[in-house]
Design a protein around this motif. Structure first.
Motif, PDB file in Angstrom:
ATOM      1  N   GLN A  15      -2.182 -90.705 -28.800  1.00 36.24           N
ATOM      2  CA  GLN A  15      -3.184 -91.761 -28.896  1.00 36.24           C
ATOM      3  C   GLN A  15      -3.075 -92.563 -30.186  1.00 36.24           C
ATOM      4  O   GLN A  15      -3.225 -93.787 -30.169  1.00 36.24           O
ATOM      5  CB  GLN A  15      -4.594 -91.176 -28.752  1.00 36.24           C
ATOM      6  CG  GLN A  15      -4.933 -90.758 -27.331  1.00 36.24           C
ATOM      7  CD  GLN A  15      -6.403 -90.418 -27.160  1.00 36.24           C
ATOM      8  OE1 GLN A  15      -7.151 -90.261 -28.136  1.00 36.24           O
ATOM      9  NE2 GLN A  15      -6.835 -90.300 -25.916  1.00 36.24           N
ATOM     10  N   SER A  64     -12.845 -90.705 -29.474  1.00 35.48           N
ATOM     11  CA  SER A  64     -11.963 -90.190 -28.431  1.00 35.48           C
ATOM     12  C   SER A  64     -11.946 -88.674 -28.520  1.00 35.48           C
ATOM     13  O   SER A  64     -11.557 -88.100 -29.542  1.00 35.48           O
ATOM     14  CB  SER A  64     -10.547 -90.744 -28.607  1.00 35.48           C
ATOM     15  OG  SER A  64      -9.687 -90.237 -27.609  1.00 35.48           O
ATOM     16  N   HIS A  85     -19.314 -95.461 -28.613  1.00 35.68           N
ATOM     17  CA  HIS A  85     -18.622 -95.437 -27.334  1.00 35.68           C
ATOM     18  C   HIS A  85     -17.849 -94.122 -27.247  1.00 35.68           C
ATOM     19  O   HIS A  85     -17.479 -93.535 -28.270  1.00 35.68           O
ATOM     20  CB  HIS A  85     -17.630 -96.597 -27.222  1.00 35.68           C
ATOM     21  CG  HIS A  85     -18.230 -97.955 -27.349  1.00 35.68           C
ATOM     22  ND1 HIS A  85     -19.207 -98.427 -26.495  1.00 35.68           N
ATOM     23  CD2 HIS A  85     -17.983 -98.970 -28.227  1.00 35.68           C
ATOM     24  CE1 HIS A  85     -19.530 -99.663 -26.830  1.00 35.68           C
ATOM     25  NE2 HIS A  85     -18.806-100.016 -27.876  1.00 35.68           N
ATOM     26  N   LEU A  87     -14.604 -91.999 -25.222  1.00 35.85           N
ATOM     27  CA  LEU A  87     -13.465 -91.796 -24.327  1.00 35.85           C
ATOM     28  C   LEU A  87     -13.209 -90.298 -24.299  1.00 35.85           C
ATOM     29  O   LEU A  87     -12.851 -89.713 -25.320  1.00 35.85           O
ATOM     30  CB  LEU A  87     -12.227 -92.541 -24.833  1.00 35.85           C
ATOM     31  CG  LEU A  87     -10.927 -92.299 -24.064  1.00 35.85           C
ATOM     32  CD1 LEU A  87     -11.015 -92.855 -22.648  1.00 35.85           C
ATOM     33  CD2 LEU A  87      -9.738 -92.910 -24.811  1.00 35.85           C
ATOM     34  N   LEU A 115     -16.209 -93.298 -20.884  1.00 38.59           N
ATOM     35  CA  LEU A 115     -15.006 -93.332 -20.061  1.00 38.59           C
ATOM     36  C   LEU A 115     -14.311 -91.976 -20.044  1.00 38.59           C
ATOM     37  O   LEU A 115     -14.336 -91.237 -21.030  1.00 38.59           O
ATOM     38  CB  LEU A 115     -14.023 -94.374 -20.600  1.00 38.59           C
ATOM     39  CG  LEU A 115     -14.566 -95.789 -20.827  1.00 38.59           C
ATOM     40  CD1 LEU A 115     -13.470 -96.668 -21.418  1.00 38.59           C
ATOM     41  CD2 LEU A 115     -15.110 -96.376 -19.539  1.00 38.59           C
ATOM     42  N   ASP A 117     -10.535 -90.291 -19.639  1.00 34.28           N
ATOM     43  CA  ASP A 117      -9.202 -90.773 -19.994  1.00 34.28           C
ATOM     44  C   ASP A 117      -8.204 -90.601 -18.844  1.00 34.28           C
ATOM     45  O   ASP A 117      -7.257 -89.820 -18.926  1.00 34.28           O
ATOM     46  CB  ASP A 117      -8.695 -90.049 -21.244  1.00 34.28           C
ATOM     47  CG  ASP A 117      -7.402 -90.663 -21.768  1.00 34.28           C
ATOM     48  OD1 ASP A 117      -7.088 -91.791 -21.360  1.00 34.28           O
ATOM     49  OD2 ASP A 117      -6.716 -90.009 -22.570  1.00 34.28           O
ATOM     50  N   GLU A 119      -5.725 -92.635 -17.877  1.00 34.28           N
ATOM     51  CA  GLU A 119      -4.992 -93.810 -18.323  1.00 34.28           C
ATOM     52  C   GLU A 119      -4.005 -94.356 -17.300  1.00 34.28           C
ATOM     53  O   GLU A 119      -3.598 -95.518 -17.378  1.00 34.28           O
ATOM     54  CB  GLU A 119      -4.249 -93.517 -19.627  1.00 34.28           C
ATOM     55  CG  GLU A 119      -3.203 -92.415 -19.553  1.00 34.28           C
ATOM     56  CD  GLU A 119      -3.776 -91.037 -19.802  1.00 34.28           C
ATOM     57  OE1 GLU A 119      -4.296 -90.441 -18.822  1.00 34.28           O
ATOM     58  OE2 GLU A 119      -3.672 -90.532 -20.926  1.00 34.28           O
ATOM     59  N   THR A 296      -1.448 -94.937 -21.971  1.00 37.86           N
ATOM     60  CA  THR A 296      -2.345 -94.944 -23.129  1.00 37.86           C
ATOM     61  C   THR A 296      -2.197 -96.234 -23.920  1.00 37.86           C
ATOM     62  O   THR A 296      -3.179 -96.750 -24.467  1.00 37.86           O
ATOM     63  CB  THR A 296      -2.064 -93.720 -24.018  1.00 37.86           C
ATOM     64  OG1 THR A 296      -2.203 -92.528 -23.231  1.00 37.86           O
ATOM     65  CG2 THR A 296      -3.047 -93.643 -25.176  1.00 37.86           C
ATOM     66  N   LEU A 303      -8.987-101.706 -24.292  1.00 39.13           N
ATOM     67  CA  LEU A 303     -10.075-101.496 -25.258  1.00 39.13           C
ATOM     68  C   LEU A 303     -10.123-102.639 -26.264  1.00 39.13           C
ATOM     69  O   LEU A 303     -11.205-103.109 -26.645  1.00 39.13           O
ATOM     70  CB  LEU A 303      -9.885-100.163 -25.983  1.00 39.13           C
ATOM     71  CG  LEU A 303     -10.128 -98.900 -25.154  1.00 39.13           C
ATOM     72  CD1 LEU A 303      -9.625 -97.661 -25.895  1.00 39.13           C
ATOM     73  CD2 LEU A 303     -11.606 -98.738 -24.820  1.00 39.13           C
ATOM     74  N   ALA A 317     -11.445 -98.874 -15.404  1.00 39.93           N
ATOM     75  CA  ALA A 317     -11.484 -97.584 -16.090  1.00 39.93           C
ATOM     76  C   ALA A 317     -12.319 -96.555 -15.322  1.00 39.93           C
ATOM     77  O   ALA A 317     -13.262 -96.907 -14.601  1.00 39.93           O
ATOM     78  CB  ALA A 317     -12.051 -97.754 -17.492  1.00 39.93           C
TER      79      ALA A 317
END
Length: 346
Positions: A15, A64, A85, A87, A115, A117, A119, A296, A303, A317
């Motif tokens: 990531q 994340s 937020h 992820l 969200l 992940d 991806e 990713t 994003l 997503a």
């Protein structure tokens, strides 16, 4: 958009470079082992935080969560309540009850992203496949075959960790089956029932000077009835003799789609396969390869676009609502396995 990452595995290895390549700023990283976190952070030129909760008071916009499933619920709820937020890595949680708690926290903070992940949804090959299906290029879906075959857990000397423990949501079904379920739902529609058989070939693994029992699966097979009347078969093996390309073949009433590795084909009924692999639409760094890392990168660009006001950039997503549905199917498969592979209605 500023991102902080919990986890020094996939989060640090994939990531960080993928998100940076998309123009996102990584402002911090935290994990269970602070000494390891410091080493990883130094190599990545990122600030190390001693505890994941310290990230909640950082200037990160998004957290994340790239940690084992048993930590996802607590971390996600805390991050959302801190105004961040989120992820979250898959599988969503330990079970449906935790996934429901996460969804309720997301619904209490609708102005924030929540969200899962997945991806692969952002890869051009899967977006093209979805467009072909939605444009009726293959007609009504009749049956799907999806397989993920790899060898990384075939070695019985690979050390025991949480992945070997069913109680921590370890195993191939949760780790890989969650992606397969999400992609099948996204491409082919909802499920009406599922049955599964989960198996453990490597029954013990070493840890320090002892052998510990493996309670999670390293092989899984499932059959699915689709709500539209079609069927799907899933096979996942982590103990194969060699690696194969991930493969999904979708047959409809007048055509078919095949995705193998990073390539896509389409065929009309009784016709020849025609390659339809789309070109990349963003720059992929040379050190990043494979569908999940490349996905990713695309997620990072989505994003970035969202943070600049393009609110539909994340329209595709997977949300916490999707995560709950996937978790319900993962749990249903376990119940089926415990019931000798009987059908479980969703």
């Amino acid at each position: 958009m500023k991102i902080a990452i919990i986890g020094t595995g996939w989060g640090a290895r994939v990531q960080v470079p993928a998100f940076r390549s998309a123009g996102l700023k990584i402002v911090g990283i935290a994990a269970q082992n602070y000494e390891k976190t410091q080493r990883e952070a130094a190599s990545l030129n990122v600030e190390a935080f001693e505890h994941w909760r310290d990230l909640l008071s950082s200037d990160a916009d998004l957290i994340s969560i790239v940690t084992p499933p048993g930590t996802h619920c607590e971390m996600s709820v805390a991050a959302l309540e801190a105004g961040k937020h989120v992820l979250c890595e898959k599988p969503t949680a330990l079970n449906v009850l935790e996934a429901q708690t996460m969804l309720e926290a997301a619904q209490a903070h609708p102005e924030q992203l929540s969200l899962i992940d997945h991806e692969l949804r952002f890869l051009p090959i899967f977006q093209m496949a979805r467009a072909l299906i939605n444009d009726n290029a293959i007609g009504q879906i009749r049956h799907v075959n999806s397989s993920v075959i790899f060898s990384s857990r075939a070695d019985p000397q690979r050390p025991w960790n949480w992945w070997s423990d069913k109680e921590q949501a370890g195993g191939a079904w949760g780790a890989i089956g969650s992606h397969q379920i999400d992609m099948l739902r996204w491409l082919c529609g909802d499920f009406s029932s599922i049955r599964a058989s989960l198996h453990t070939f490597v029954a013990e693994r070493p840890l320090d000077d002892q052998l510990l029992p493996v309670t999670s699966d390293d092989f899984a097979t499932a059959q699915v009835r689709l709500a539209n009347g079609g069927f799907a078969s899933i096979m996942i093996s982590g103990v194969a003799a060699l690696n194969e390309n991930d493969r999904m073949i979708i047959h409809g009433e007048h055509g078919a789609i095949k995705i193998e590795g990073a390539r896509l084909w389409h065929a009309e009924r009784d016709g020849e396969w025609q390659e339809r692999t789309p070109a990349h639409t963003v720059a992929i760094p040379s050190e990043i390869s494979g569908n999940f890392p490349v996905g990713t990168v695309y997620l990072g660009h989505a994003l970035k676009a969202y943070s600049r006001g393009q609110l539909d950039a994340l329209e595709q997503a997977a949300t916490f609502s999707d995560g709950l549905l996937t978790q319900s199917l993962l749990d249903a498969a376990h119940r089926s396995d415990e019931n000798d592979g009987g059908w479980i209605t969703i």
